[in-house]
Design a protein around this motif. Structure first.
Motif, PDB file in Angstrom:
ATOM      1  N   ASN A 162       0.843  -1.196   0.000  1.00 23.81           N
ATOM      2  CA  ASN A 162       0.000   0.000   0.000  1.00 23.81           C
ATOM      3  C   ASN A 162       0.876   1.244   0.000  1.00 23.81           C
ATOM      4  O   ASN A 162       1.833   1.332   0.771  1.00 23.81           O
ATOM      5  CB  ASN A 162      -0.905  -0.021   1.244  1.00 23.81           C
ATOM      6  N   ARG A 163       0.533   2.224  -0.849  1.00 29.65           N
ATOM      7  CA  ARG A 163       1.323   3.444  -0.947  1.00 29.65           C
ATOM      8  C   ARG A 163       0.764   4.594  -0.110  1.00 29.65           C
ATOM      9  O   ARG A 163       1.364   5.662  -0.036  1.00 29.65           O
ATOM     10  CB  ARG A 163       1.426   3.885  -2.408  1.00 29.65           C
ATOM     11  N   VAL A 164      -0.408   4.415   0.506  1.00 29.85           N
ATOM     12  CA  VAL A 164      -1.004   5.473   1.328  1.00 29.85           C
ATOM     13  C   VAL A 164      -0.358   5.431   2.711  1.00 29.85           C
ATOM     14  O   VAL A 164      -0.408   4.418   3.397  1.00 29.85           O
ATOM     15  CB  VAL A 164      -2.527   5.295   1.440  1.00 29.85           C
ATOM     16  N   ARG A 165       0.215   6.557   3.128  1.00 33.69           N
ATOM     17  CA  ARG A 165       0.954   6.611   4.382  1.00 33.69           C
ATOM     18  C   ARG A 165       0.149   7.337   5.457  1.00 33.69           C
ATOM     19  O   ARG A 165      -0.489   8.349   5.198  1.00 33.69           O
ATOM     20  CB  ARG A 165       2.294   7.352   4.202  1.00 33.69           C
ATOM     21  N   GLY A 166       0.192   6.813   6.656  1.00 32.66           N
ATOM     22  CA  GLY A 166      -0.304   7.541   7.815  1.00 32.66           C
ATOM     23  C   GLY A 166      -1.792   7.504   8.061  1.00 32.66           C
ATOM     24  O   GLY A 166      -2.286   8.241   8.922  1.00 32.66           O
ATOM     25  N   ALA A 167      -2.561   6.667   7.371  1.00 30.12           N
ATOM     26  CA  ALA A 167      -4.012   6.615   7.597  1.00 30.12           C
ATOM     27  C   ALA A 167      -4.312   6.044   8.979  1.00 30.12           C
ATOM     28  O   ALA A 167      -3.674   5.092   9.425  1.00 30.12           O
ATOM     29  CB  ALA A 167      -4.687   5.770   6.519  1.00 30.12           C
ATOM     30  N   ASP A 168      -5.306   6.639   9.657  1.00 29.27           N
ATOM     31  CA  ASP A 168      -5.682   6.113  10.969  1.00 29.27           C
ATOM     32  C   ASP A 168      -7.061   5.444  10.960  1.00 29.27           C
ATOM     33  O   ASP A 168      -7.590   5.103  12.025  1.00 29.27           O
ATOM     34  CB  ASP A 168      -5.616   7.198  12.050  1.00 29.27           C
ATOM     35  N   ALA A 169      -7.637   5.246   9.765  1.00 29.65           N
ATOM     36  CA  ALA A 169      -8.865   4.467   9.635  1.00 29.65           C
ATOM     37  C   ALA A 169      -8.897   3.856   8.246  1.00 29.65           C
ATOM     38  O   ALA A 169      -8.375   4.424   7.280  1.00 29.65           O
ATOM     39  CB  ALA A 169     -10.099   5.347   9.856  1.00 29.65           C
ATOM     40  N   VAL A 170      -9.539   2.680   8.146  1.00 28.95           N
ATOM     41  CA  VAL A 170      -9.628   1.988   6.870  1.00 28.95           C
ATOM     42  C   VAL A 170     -11.005   1.347   6.757  1.00 28.95           C
ATOM     43  O   VAL A 170     -11.557   0.837   7.738  1.00 28.95           O
ATOM     44  CB  VAL A 170      -8.510   0.926   6.717  1.00 28.95           C
ATOM     45  N   ALA A 171     -11.597   1.413   5.554  1.00 30.79           N
ATOM     46  CA  ALA A 171     -12.866   0.754   5.266  1.00 30.79           C
ATOM     47  C   ALA A 171     -12.664  -0.178   4.081  1.00 30.79           C
ATOM     48  O   ALA A 171     -11.912   0.138   3.157  1.00 30.79           O
ATOM     49  CB  ALA A 171     -13.952   1.787   4.956  1.00 30.79           C
ATOM     50  N   VAL A 172     -13.344  -1.320   4.115  1.00 30.71           N
ATOM     51  CA  VAL A 172     -13.193  -2.319   3.054  1.00 30.71           C
ATOM     52  C   VAL A 172     -14.581  -2.796   2.624  1.00 30.71           C
ATOM     53  O   VAL A 172     -15.442  -3.070   3.470  1.00 30.71           O
ATOM     54  CB  VAL A 172     -12.352  -3.520   3.529  1.00 30.71           C
ATOM     55  N   HIS A 173     -14.790  -2.888   1.302  1.00 27.94           N
ATOM     56  CA  HIS A 173     -16.043  -3.411   0.769  1.00 27.94           C
ATOM     57  C   HIS A 173     -15.712  -4.169  -0.511  1.00 27.94           C
ATOM     58  O   HIS A 173     -15.354  -3.567  -1.536  1.00 27.94           O
ATOM     59  CB  HIS A 173     -17.033  -2.282   0.483  1.00 27.94           C
ATOM     60  N   GLY A 174     -15.813  -5.506  -0.474  1.00 25.95           N
ATOM     61  CA  GLY A 174     -15.427  -6.312  -1.621  1.00 25.95           C
ATOM     62  C   GLY A 174     -13.960  -6.098  -1.930  1.00 25.95           C
ATOM     63  O   GLY A 174     -13.101  -6.273  -1.062  1.00 25.95           O
TER      64      GLY A 174
ATOM     65  N   VAL B 221     -11.284  -0.390  -1.222  1.00 24.31           N
ATOM     66  CA  VAL B 221     -10.754   0.007   0.084  1.00 24.31           C
ATOM     67  C   VAL B 221     -10.671   1.527   0.136  1.00 24.31           C
ATOM     68  O   VAL B 221     -10.509   2.191  -0.907  1.00 24.31           O
ATOM     69  CB  VAL B 221      -9.361  -0.635   0.320  1.00 24.31           C
ATOM     70  N   ALA B 222     -10.822   2.092   1.326  1.00 24.85           N
ATOM     71  CA  ALA B 222     -10.669   3.534   1.519  1.00 24.85           C
ATOM     72  C   ALA B 222      -9.856   3.770   2.777  1.00 24.85           C
ATOM     73  O   ALA B 222     -10.087   3.125   3.815  1.00 24.85           O
ATOM     74  CB  ALA B 222     -12.021   4.228   1.624  1.00 24.85           C
ATOM     75  N   PHE B 223      -8.895   4.672   2.691  1.00 20.49           N
ATOM     76  CA  PHE B 223      -8.037   5.034   3.817  1.00 20.49           C
ATOM     77  C   PHE B 223      -8.335   6.480   4.209  1.00 20.49           C
ATOM     78  O   PHE B 223      -8.342   7.372   3.352  1.00 20.49           O
ATOM     79  CB  PHE B 223      -6.560   4.918   3.434  1.00 20.49           C
ATOM     80  N   TYR B 224      -8.557   6.712   5.499  1.00 22.67           N
ATOM     81  CA  TYR B 224      -8.853   8.063   5.973  1.00 22.67           C
ATOM     82  C   TYR B 224      -7.735   8.557   6.882  1.00 22.67           C
ATOM     83  O   TYR B 224      -7.280   7.844   7.766  1.00 22.67           O
ATOM     84  CB  TYR B 224     -10.168   8.085   6.740  1.00 22.67           C
ATOM     85  N   GLY B 225      -7.337   9.813   6.665  1.00 21.58           N
ATOM     86  CA  GLY B 225      -6.339  10.448   7.523  1.00 21.58           C
ATOM     87  C   GLY B 225      -4.957  10.404   6.901  1.00 21.58           C
ATOM     88  O   GLY B 225      -4.727   9.834   5.836  1.00 21.58           O
ATOM     89  N   GLY B 226      -4.035  11.057   7.585  1.00 19.50           N
ATOM     90  CA  GLY B 226      -2.662  11.124   7.113  1.00 19.50           C
ATOM     91  C   GLY B 226      -1.888  12.163   7.898  1.00 19.50           C
ATOM     92  O   GLY B 226      -2.373  12.708   8.894  1.00 19.50           O
ATOM     93  N   TYR B 227      -0.697  12.457   7.439  1.00 21.78           N
ATOM     94  CA  TYR B 227       0.187  13.392   8.131  1.00 21.78           C
ATOM     95  C   TYR B 227      -0.060  14.826   7.662  1.00 21.78           C
ATOM     96  O   TYR B 227      -0.301  15.075   6.473  1.00 21.78           O
ATOM     97  CB  TYR B 227       1.649  13.031   7.882  1.00 21.78           C
ATOM     98  N   GLY B 228       0.028  15.769   8.603  1.00 24.43           N
ATOM     99  CA  GLY B 228      -0.013  17.183   8.265  1.00 24.43           C
ATOM    100  C   GLY B 228      -1.262  17.583   7.509  1.00 24.43           C
ATOM    101  O   GLY B 228      -2.390  17.381   7.973  1.00 24.43           O
TER     102      GLY B 228
END
Length: 288
Positions: free
Chosen positions: A205-217, A220-227
């Motif tokens: 995964n190339r998304v850095r710093g997410a503090d929440a994740v959702a998955v459907h089939g 995927v979605a990543f929420y949050g990050g740095y700065g």
């Protein structure tokens, strides 16, 4: 950049706004819970244990109040068990191996057992079988563990070959499975302990710093990050080996960006977000 607005989900009834919100969560079945005390914790000055109250708002709008006796957690985590009881845990273990760090209460608010899961709890989420999933932050880099409600270790990430597992930034528990996105490498990890042939699956995964994740089939979605990426919502699609990015936008509360402190809870396709003063939950649902 596309902006997605969260949908209002649940509110703490106004009759309880005179109490201090110690913590809050949304359980596996969609009920929102607030752990309330008469006043805010005072560092170094609290008298423990204390009596507390859980106010629950169910998806249909029904309100339930449970009185808990002799709560011992100054900075607690909370979740509900499938039998109607509650788990309350101190995020910091006072002596690192505190036998009363995690307290289990029955549906009447009576403590039935207690145990230790180790210092530095980042996430505490209960699954459909009543197992307690715990993700730790980097002051106690033991990773991710699953416990039963009597304190017996049921699964551990030790030896699971999860790349760079040092701090459990994001943890999603739904059904009997968990998904995680841990620091330092931020892979997307699916954990199914009841699948003996392959309990752990890892996607790069190339998304850095997410503090929440959702998955459907396979989405995927990543929420949050740095700065400046604090309110980022990054979408992806799962291939055989990686979470391939498909788009990036912003996720905002109904009344604007979440600029202050916030809580997040990941459950399956949903990410629940709560901002100060922590009396309301909003939701993003990847399945809609």
């Amino acid at each position: 950049m596309q902006k997605t607005t969260l949908v209002p989900y649940a509110h703490l009834p106004r009759a309880h706004h005179d109490r201090h919100v110690l913590t809050s969560t949304v359980d596996l079945f969609g009920a929102a819970h607030w752990l309330l005390a008469e006043r805010a914790p005072q560092p170094g000055g609290d008298v423990l244990p204390f009596d507390a109250q859980v106010v629950s708002v169910h998806p249909g709008g029904d309100i339930e109040v449970t009185e808990l006796s002799a709560v011992g957690a100054r900075w607690p985590r909370l979740d509900r068990l499938p039998d109607g009881g509650f788990v309350v845990a101190a995020s910091r273990a006072r002596r690192f191996e505190d036998a009363s760090q995690v307290q289990v209460f029955d549906a009447l608010g009576r403590e039935t057992s207690s145990f230790s899961v180790g210092d530095a709890i980042e996430h505490l989420l209960v699954d459909e079988a009543g197992h307690v999933w715990v993700g730790h932050f980097d002051e106690n880099p033991v990773g991710i563990r699953r416990w039963d409600a009597r304190g017996r270790l049921a699964w551990t990430s030790d030896g699971a070959r999860i790349p760079g597992l040092f701090d459990c930034y994001a943890l999603n528990v739904s059904g009997s499975a968990a998904w995680a996105c841990p620091y330092t490498d931020f892979p997307l990890v699916e954990i199914r302990p009841d699948r003996p042939d392959k309990p752990v699956t890892v996607w790069a995964n190339r998304v850095r710093g997410a503090d929440a994740v959702a998955v459907h089939g396979n989405r995927v979605a990543f929420y949050g990050g740095y700065g400046k990426e604090r309110n980022r919502l990054a979408h992806g699609e799962l291939t055989d080996t990686c979470a391939e990015p498909t788009g990036v936008g912003l996720l905002a509360l109904p009344d604007g960006p979440a600029s202050g402190r916030r809580r997040v809870v990941s459950r399956g396709s949903r990410i629940y977000i709560q901002a100060e003063p922590f009396t309301a939950w909003s939701v993003f649902d990847l399945s809609t």
